[in-house]
Design a protein around this motif. Structure first.
Motif, short mmCIF file in Angstrom:
data_model
loop_
_atom_site.label_atom_id
_atom_site.label_comp_id
_atom_site.label_asym_id
_atom_site.label_seq_id
_atom_site.Cartn_x
_atom_site.Cartn_y
_atom_site.Cartn_z
N GLN A 115 0.81 -1.21 0.00
CA GLN A 115 0.00 0.00 0.00
C GLN A 115 0.85 1.27 0.00
O GLN A 115 0.42 2.29 -0.52
CB GLN A 115 -0.94 0.02 1.21
N PHE A 116 2.03 1.24 0.58
CA PHE A 116 2.92 2.40 0.60
C PHE A 116 3.90 2.29 -0.54
O PHE A 116 4.48 1.22 -0.76
CB PHE A 116 3.64 2.50 1.95
N TYR A 117 4.11 3.38 -1.27
CA TYR A 117 4.92 3.30 -2.48
C TYR A 117 5.85 4.50 -2.62
O TYR A 117 5.67 5.53 -1.98
CB TYR A 117 4.03 3.18 -3.72
N VAL A 118 6.83 4.32 -3.50
CA VAL A 118 7.66 5.41 -4.00
C VAL A 118 7.38 5.52 -5.49
O VAL A 118 7.07 4.54 -6.15
CB VAL A 118 9.17 5.19 -3.72
N LEU A 119 7.47 6.75 -6.00
CA LEU A 119 7.15 7.02 -7.39
C LEU A 119 8.15 8.00 -7.95
O LEU A 119 8.52 8.97 -7.28
CB LEU A 119 5.73 7.61 -7.50
N GLY A 120 8.61 7.75 -9.16
CA GLY A 120 9.47 8.69 -9.87
C GLY A 120 8.88 8.97 -11.24
O GLY A 120 8.50 8.03 -11.94
N GLU A 121 8.76 10.24 -11.59
CA GLU A 121 8.21 10.62 -12.89
C GLU A 121 9.12 11.65 -13.56
O GLU A 121 9.73 12.48 -12.89
CB GLU A 121 6.82 11.25 -12.75
N VAL A 122 9.20 11.59 -14.88
CA VAL A 122 9.91 12.59 -15.68
C VAL A 122 9.02 12.94 -16.87
O VAL A 122 8.21 12.13 -17.31
CB VAL A 122 11.29 12.11 -16.17
N GLY A 123 9.20 14.15 -17.39
CA GLY A 123 8.41 14.54 -18.54
C GLY A 123 8.61 15.99 -18.90
O GLY A 123 9.67 16.57 -18.66
N GLY A 142 8.29 11.04 -5.47
CA GLY A 142 7.26 11.16 -4.46
C GLY A 142 7.08 9.90 -3.65
O GLY A 142 7.64 8.84 -3.97
N ILE A 143 6.29 10.01 -2.59
CA ILE A 143 5.91 8.87 -1.76
C ILE A 143 4.41 8.93 -1.60
O ILE A 143 3.79 10.00 -1.69
CB ILE A 143 6.61 8.88 -0.39
N GLY A 144 3.79 7.75 -1.34
CA GLY A 144 2.34 7.77 -1.20
C GLY A 144 1.77 6.52 -0.60
O GLY A 144 2.48 5.54 -0.30
N TYR A 145 0.45 6.56 -0.44
CA TYR A 145 -0.35 5.45 0.07
C TYR A 145 -1.49 5.23 -0.92
O TYR A 145 -2.14 6.19 -1.34
CB TYR A 145 -0.92 5.79 1.45
N ALA A 146 -1.75 3.98 -1.26
CA ALA A 146 -2.85 3.68 -2.16
C ALA A 146 -3.54 2.39 -1.72
O ALA A 146 -2.88 1.44 -1.28
CB ALA A 146 -2.35 3.53 -3.60
N ASN A 147 -4.86 2.37 -1.85
CA ASN A 147 -5.61 1.13 -1.68
C ASN A 147 -6.39 0.90 -2.96
O ASN A 147 -6.03 1.45 -4.00
CB ASN A 147 -6.48 1.16 -0.42
N LYS A 148 -7.46 0.16 -2.91
CA LYS A 148 -8.19 -0.19 -4.13
C LYS A 148 -8.75 1.04 -4.85
O LYS A 148 -8.85 1.05 -6.07
CB LYS A 148 -9.30 -1.17 -3.80
N TYR A 149 -9.14 2.10 -4.10
CA TYR A 149 -9.76 3.25 -4.73
C TYR A 149 -9.07 4.59 -4.45
O TYR A 149 -9.16 5.51 -5.25
CB TYR A 149 -11.23 3.37 -4.28
N ILE A 150 -8.41 4.74 -3.31
CA ILE A 150 -7.86 6.01 -2.88
C ILE A 150 -6.34 6.03 -3.05
O ILE A 150 -5.67 5.04 -2.78
CB ILE A 150 -8.20 6.29 -1.39
N ASP A 151 -5.80 7.15 -3.50
CA ASP A 151 -4.36 7.34 -3.66
C ASP A 151 -4.01 8.72 -3.09
O ASP A 151 -4.53 9.73 -3.56
CB ASP A 151 -3.98 7.25 -5.14
N ILE A 152 -3.16 8.74 -2.06
CA ILE A 152 -2.71 9.98 -1.44
C ILE A 152 -1.19 10.01 -1.54
O ILE A 152 -0.54 9.05 -1.12
CB ILE A 152 -3.14 10.05 0.04
N SER A 153 -0.65 11.10 -2.09
CA SER A 153 0.81 11.15 -2.23
C SER A 153 1.33 12.57 -2.03
O SER A 153 0.60 13.55 -2.17
CB SER A 153 1.24 10.63 -3.60
N VAL A 154 2.61 12.64 -1.70
CA VAL A 154 3.34 13.89 -1.59
C VAL A 154 4.53 13.79 -2.53
O VAL A 154 5.20 12.75 -2.57
CB VAL A 154 3.82 14.14 -0.14
N ARG A 155 4.77 14.84 -3.30
CA ARG A 155 5.88 14.80 -4.24
C ARG A 155 6.59 16.14 -4.28
O ARG A 155 6.01 17.19 -3.98
CB ARG A 155 5.42 14.40 -5.64
N TYR A 156 7.85 16.07 -4.67
CA TYR A 156 8.63 17.25 -4.99
C TYR A 156 8.63 17.33 -6.50
O TYR A 156 8.85 16.33 -7.19
CB TYR A 156 10.06 17.11 -4.46
N GLU A 157 8.35 18.49 -7.07
CA GLU A 157 8.30 18.63 -8.52
C GLU A 157 9.14 19.82 -8.93
O GLU A 157 8.96 20.92 -8.41
CB GLU A 157 6.84 18.81 -8.94
#
Length: 177
Positions: A115-123, A142-157
């Protein structure tokens, strides 16, 4: 000459078997959960999010935006993402706000309890409002929490050509396609 034809047919059969075997091997993944085994099937998810952020420098006061994220789950713990939407960077004192469309590709890895994740995006970010004409490279860990329907994350952009960056909160609703 007969041996050559038989060898070719054997090679073609082995290649076809290996190709079919790898294709079927990626369809499901066994997942053990509290003593029972469930199968996991990779697939697509779609999410709609609201974003709010605070720039870390004095160039802009705050930001607000919305996004759409298409996610392909490679396994129960790893996913590829494509994200787009609209973000507006607000500033006061008779200076025009900057609105842009981000287009990002990323990788999401669940690291704790699925449920807890790390995410990296470029674009890229394409400026579309108030006479701004720049396109910027952007990157966002970024880092976040996700379940079947909800996704909450904090990111530096970080927005290179816009000469600013932000810390943003994303609240999203997602579902399987």
């Amino acid at each position: 000459m007969k041996k050559s034809e038989n060898l070719k047919m054997l090679c073609v059969a082995v290649m076809a078997f290996l190709f079919a075997n790898t294709t079927f091997a990626q369809e499901t993944e066994a997942v053990k959960n509290e003593g029972e085994i469930k199968t996991y099937k990779p697939g697509f998810r779609l999410g709609f999010g609201l974003n709010g952020g605070l720039p870390t420098d004095n160039a802009y006061d705050w930001s607000l935006g919305g996004d759409v994220r298409l996610q392909y789950d490679l396994s129960k713990r790893t996913s590829l993402t494509l994200t787009t939407g609209f973000t507006n960077l607000f500033i006061g004192d008779d200076v025009k706000d900057l609105g842009f469309i981000p287009a990002k590709a990323g990788f999401k890895a669940f690291i704790w309890e699925d449920q807890f994740y790390v995410l990296g995006e470029v674009g890229a970010g394409f400026a579309v409002t108030n006479g701004y004409n720049d396109t910027t490279f952007l990157w966002a860990p970024g880092i976040g929490y996700a379940n079947k329907y909800i996704d909450i994350s904090v990111r530096y952009e970080d927005y290179n050509k816009f000469k600013t960056n932000q810390v943003a909160l994303r609240l999203a609703y997602g579902f399987d396609l």
